[in-house]
Design an enzyme around this catalytic site. Structure first.
Site, PDB file in Angstrom:
ATOM      1  CE  LYS A  97      -2.965  -3.910   0.136  1.00 46.08           C
ATOM      2  NZ  LYS A  97      -1.556  -3.570   0.160  1.00 46.08           N
ATOM      3  CG  ASP A 152      -2.613   0.452  -3.638  1.00 44.63           C
ATOM      4  OD1 ASP A 152      -3.347   1.290  -4.203  1.00 44.63           O
ATOM      5  OD2 ASP A 152      -1.599  -0.015  -4.168  1.00 44.63           O
TER       6      ASP A 152
END
Ligand code: SF4
Length: 216
Positions: free
Chosen positions: A120, A138
């Protein structure tokens, strides 16, 4: 309606709802993007934006960060949570000095070799520091894309791969912002505000598919 047609309509509606969607973290170069994103794990962007001006003023470069100690950095970032974030930031800076000539790298492989950097964070740096097409997944992107039916996967990496199929590549970064905005404003984790949501006619969860309700 095919799933591809649905996906296109979902993106159109998200674009209409959030025309100004963009990064809510404040940063100005790849180094600042990396530091702010590491700090943002399990912490609000507003909180990170409160601490980073002092961090960037006192440690303005990768080299300055590499030359400090985690104990020195920690008081600056304490309000963003875990001490490990200070350790990871300093260790990442030292590795960038040692292995990447002092320049924050721009590839997934190199970025994820840095302490504290998962897919991420690497995707955020690739998208917003280097302008590459990437979809950082996320908790909001994971939850909202599963609920809507844009993706159907149990892991962030699985969702990332499916979103890459479902969304035109040039829209990946923008779509990631749309999904975060919708997750923060309407499709809340515990109690999604479905009655006001203009995506309900396109949404798998609202349409009765309870298996679409997955959380990272
Ligand atoms: S209809 Fe409900 S579950 Fe579906 S996207 Fe909207 S708020 Fe989320």
């Amino acid at each position: 309606m095919t799933q591809a047609e649905k996906n296109a309509r979902i993106l159109e509606e998200l674009a209409r709802l959030y025309p100004d969607a963009g990064p809510e973290l404040h940063f100005g170069n790849p180094y600042e993007t990396l530091v702010a994103t590491i700090l943002s794990a399990q912490c609000t962007d507003a909180r990170v934006n409160m601490v980073t001006p002092r961090v960037f003023a006192d440690f303005p470069t990768v080299e300055a960060m590499a030359n400090t100690e985690p104990e020195t950095l920690y008081p600056y970032v304490r309000s963003c949570g875990f001490k490990s974030k200070a350790v990871n930031i300093v260790m990442a800076a030292r590795k960038i000095m040692r292995d990447f000539g002092g320049e924050v790298p721009s590839t997934m492989e190199a970025l994820t070799s840095l302490p504290g950097v998962g897919r991420k964070t690497a995707n955020v740096v690739m998208a917003f520091a280097f302008g590459k097409n990437a979809i950082p997944v996320d908790t909001h992107v994971f939850r909202v894309s599963n609920r809507l039916g844009l993706a159907r996967a149990d892991t962030p990496e699985g969702v990332e791969k499916q979103l890459q199929q479902a969304i035109p590549e040039e829209s990946w970064s923008k779509a990631h912002h749309y999904l975060i905005y919708h997750g923060r404003r309407v499709c809340h984790s515990r109690k999604p505000d479905c009655e006001t949501c203009t995506l309900r006619s396109l949404c798998s969860l609202y349409g009765g598919d309870e298996t679409a309700d997955r959380k990272a």
